[in-house]
Design a protein around this motif. Structure first.
Motif, mmCIF file in Angstrom:
data_model
loop_
_atom_site.group_PDB
_atom_site.id
_atom_site.type_symbol
_atom_site.label_atom_id
_atom_site.label_comp_id
_atom_site.label_asym_id
_atom_site.label_seq_id
_atom_site.Cartn_x
_atom_site.Cartn_y
_atom_site.Cartn_z
ATOM 1 N N TYR A 125 0.795 -1.237 0.000
ATOM 2 C CA TYR A 125 0.000 0.000 0.000
ATOM 3 C C TYR A 125 0.824 1.282 0.000
ATOM 4 O O TYR A 125 0.259 2.363 -0.099
ATOM 5 N N LEU A 126 2.166 1.207 0.128
ATOM 6 C CA LEU A 126 2.954 2.439 0.189
ATOM 7 C C LEU A 126 2.876 3.213 -1.124
ATOM 8 O O LEU A 126 2.572 4.407 -1.133
ATOM 9 N N SER A 129 -0.470 4.790 -1.645
ATOM 10 C CA SER A 129 -0.696 5.969 -0.819
ATOM 11 C C SER A 129 -0.002 7.195 -1.391
ATOM 12 O O SER A 129 -0.583 8.282 -1.457
ATOM 13 N N VAL A 364 -8.831 3.458 -0.552
ATOM 14 C CA VAL A 364 -7.645 4.226 -0.194
ATOM 15 C C VAL A 364 -8.009 5.551 0.471
ATOM 16 O O VAL A 364 -7.313 5.998 1.382
ATOM 17 N N TRP A 495 0.369 6.868 4.439
ATOM 18 C CA TRP A 495 0.492 5.414 4.474
ATOM 19 C C TRP A 495 0.722 4.917 5.896
ATOM 20 O O TRP A 495 0.107 3.920 6.321
ATOM 21 N N THR A 499 -2.273 2.619 7.342
ATOM 22 C CA THR A 499 -2.024 1.170 7.400
ATOM 23 C C THR A 499 -1.328 0.717 8.679
ATOM 24 O O THR A 499 -1.292 -0.487 8.947
#
Length: 567
Positions: A125-126, A129, A364, A495, A499
């Motif tokens: 997910y980095l 983001s 997101v 991020w 997360t």
């Protein structure tokens, strides 16, 4: 890695074997258990002609009518300017080839978001983001809307500098466009296509008027700009040269070409995406490159160097004045440019709102259910509203002054980092045997390397101090690269919060599950998994990584609007 053509299949989340405790939005708030539907009616899908005009409308906007002044002021050389426009066209074709290889292998809406996720899968997910924050906060239509306001005032006889009157008109412009795309989407596309034709006609008018100017038919004396075209002008109105001047000039040329990737953002809304994109994108880029170079020849044929360097946004208006005089008819010609500008705003709003919606569908964005909604008109009205909010803030935020060049550079600059990552990623998946990469389109490796080096140059050199005034445009020279890089850094901060921090305190991990139902409609479910049910073993982690890598195999065929990989 090709695409499966056997029909729609459900795509399972890495944790799909674990029953979710409840269906939630990305921020953890419960939403209805009903699935969110986003299927695009076949009647509203875009063919080759529509895709060509979608790209034309994004490429031909304010840039070619406004940026030649600042580009010439930075370089001070007629020959160097023309060379930049021609070379930028070739570099755009190289970038197009990179995006075609990714886009035809991963035929889903979202553009480079999908390509970055395919390559940079860790940390999970980095990259999503970082891209999300950049595209939401800097994917605005402020520069195009502001130029529309300036040209409307010029057409009315008011040659005013950047100020609140132009910005007020700009706000009305973006408001009208968002309303049209939200409430009357078919008419929005029809107007976009019509203005695509109109833009080409306006450029052709400038090009053929330029031929007339070269033949001596103009209302001003011959500026003799081609007598010593490689000489470098210095003095009032001209930059001091150096790496910074050439980097900012090239950024503004790149801005004028931006839009070649437009159709990649709406792959899920194209008819037969592979055929449509491989025909429409090269056709549009080659045509625009030829028109751009000839339009710049026309400007130099009719506008003296000193006037061109100081004309700011209204280059085309000055050209019309020098060609046709001060008659009422001549003064109305800037209105044609204003219409071209609003066509660009239509195209940018259409595509960026789809990207915003894709991000919301993935879970997101905070408040994803709202931003992903297609209610009440079965259009991405909420994501269009998000685009409107950011654009208006950027329009009214900077103090009155030479804001246009700053907005152009700020809009374009972070894209150099993103495109560099895309190019580097393509090199990696091509050379790595473990990636099993395959695409219907193949880009020559030296072309990818050239595109990568161009974006590294554009990302690094704006931090090098210019040879002249550090505040020549009313802002410190480092303002736009610092803000642009800061926004990318803000994506990393988001991020961590999204997360790491929130799930740690809430005892959960957020995941989004995408499936295709029996009708082929895309269905998105947001799930909150308790910490004890989140996959943690090495094998399960490898399974998730494999699914992320399998963007091009997990779903159905491109023409069925399939989606592979889970996010």
């Amino acid at each position: 890695m090709g695409t499966d053509t056997k029909g729609p299949k459900p795509v399972a989340s890495p944790a799909s074997s674990v029953a979710a405790s409840e269906i939630l939005d990305v921020d953890g708030s419960p939403i209805s258990g009903d699935s969110l539907q986003y299927a695009v009616p076949e009647s509203r899908k875009i063919g080759v002609t529509g895709a060509v005009f979608l790209i034309l409308n994004k490429m031909i906007g304010t840039g070619i009518f406004s940026t030649p002044s600042s580009i010439f002021a930075s370089t001070g050389s007629v020959g160097m300017c023309l060379l930049m426009w021609a070379v930028a066209g070739l570099l755009t074709l190289s970038g197009l080839s990179v995006f075609l290889e990714f886009g035809l292998a991963i035929p889903k809406s979202g553009g480079e978001k999908n390509y970055l996720e395919r390559v940079y899968r860790q940390p999970v997910y980095l990259i999503t983001s970082v891209f999300s924050v950049q595209i939401v906060l800097l994917g605005f239509s402020a520069g195009n809307s502001l130029a529309f306001g300036r040209y409307v005032l010029l057409a009315l006889g008011y040659n005013l500098p950047d100020g609140w009157p132009a910005r007020a008109i700009a706000v009305l412009c973006i408001s009208f466009v968002v309303f049209l795309h939200s409430v009357l989407p078919k008419w929005g596309l029809r107007l976009t296509n019509a203005l695509g034709v109109f833009k080409v006609l306006v450029l052709l008018l400038i090009v053929f008027s330029g031929f007339a100017a070269l033949a001596g038919h103009r209302r001003v004396p011959d500026p003799h700009n081609f007598d010593d075209m490689w000489s470098i002008e210095k003095g009032d109105g001209f930059g001091g040269g150096g790496a910074y001047a050439y980097a900012t000039a090239l950024l503004q040329v790149v801005y004028s070409y931006k839009g070649w990737e437009n159709a990649n953002y709406v792959m899920g809304e194209l008819k037969h995406p592979k055929r449509t994109l491989s025909i429409a994108a090269p056709l549009a880029v080659v045509g625009v490159t030829i028109l751009y170079v000839l339009a710049n020849v026309a400007y130099f044929a009719a506008i003296p160097k000193a006037e061109l360097a100081k004309s700011e946004v209204i280059v085309a208006g000055l050209f019309f004045r020098n060609m046709f005089g001060e008659s009422a008819a001549a003064r109305s010609l800037p209105a044609l440019v204003a219409l071209s500008n609003i066509g660009n705003v239509l195209a940018v709003s259409f595509t960026h709102s789809r990207v915003n919606q894709e991000l919301a569908k993935e879970g997101v964005l905070p408040g994803s259910k709202f931003w992903a909604s297609t209610k009440p008109f079965n259009t991405p009205a909420a994501s269009l509203l998000l685009h409107w909010i950011v654009t208006v803030i950027v329009l009214v935020g900077p103090p009155p002054g030479p804001a246009y060049n700053f907005l152009v550079n700020l809009y374009t600059y972070p894209g150099a980092w993103i495109n560099g990552l895309v190019a580097g990623g393509l090199i990696y998946v091509r050379l790595s045997k473990t990636e099993e990469w395959s695409s219907p389109w193949r880009t020559w490796l030296p072309v990818i390397l050239i595109y990568l080096c161009l974006n590294i140059f554009l990302a690094v050199t704006p931090f090098i101090p210019p040879n002249d005034d550090w505040n020549a445009d009313g802002y410190p020279y480092y303002a736009f690269p610092l803000v642009g890089t800061g926004v990318l850094g803000l994506g990393a901060v988001y991020w961590v919060v999204w997360t790491k921090v929130l799930p740690r305190f809430g005892g959960y991990e957020l995941m989004a599950e995408k499936v295709l139902d029996e009708t082929g409609a895309e269905v998105v479910r947001y799930r909150k998994l308790s910490a004890r049910n989140v996959p943690s073993s090495e094998g399960e982690s490898s399974e998730r990584d494999s699914l992320l890598r399998g963007n091009t195999t997990a779903g159905a065929s491109a023409d069925h609007g399939s989606y592979g990989g889970i996010h």
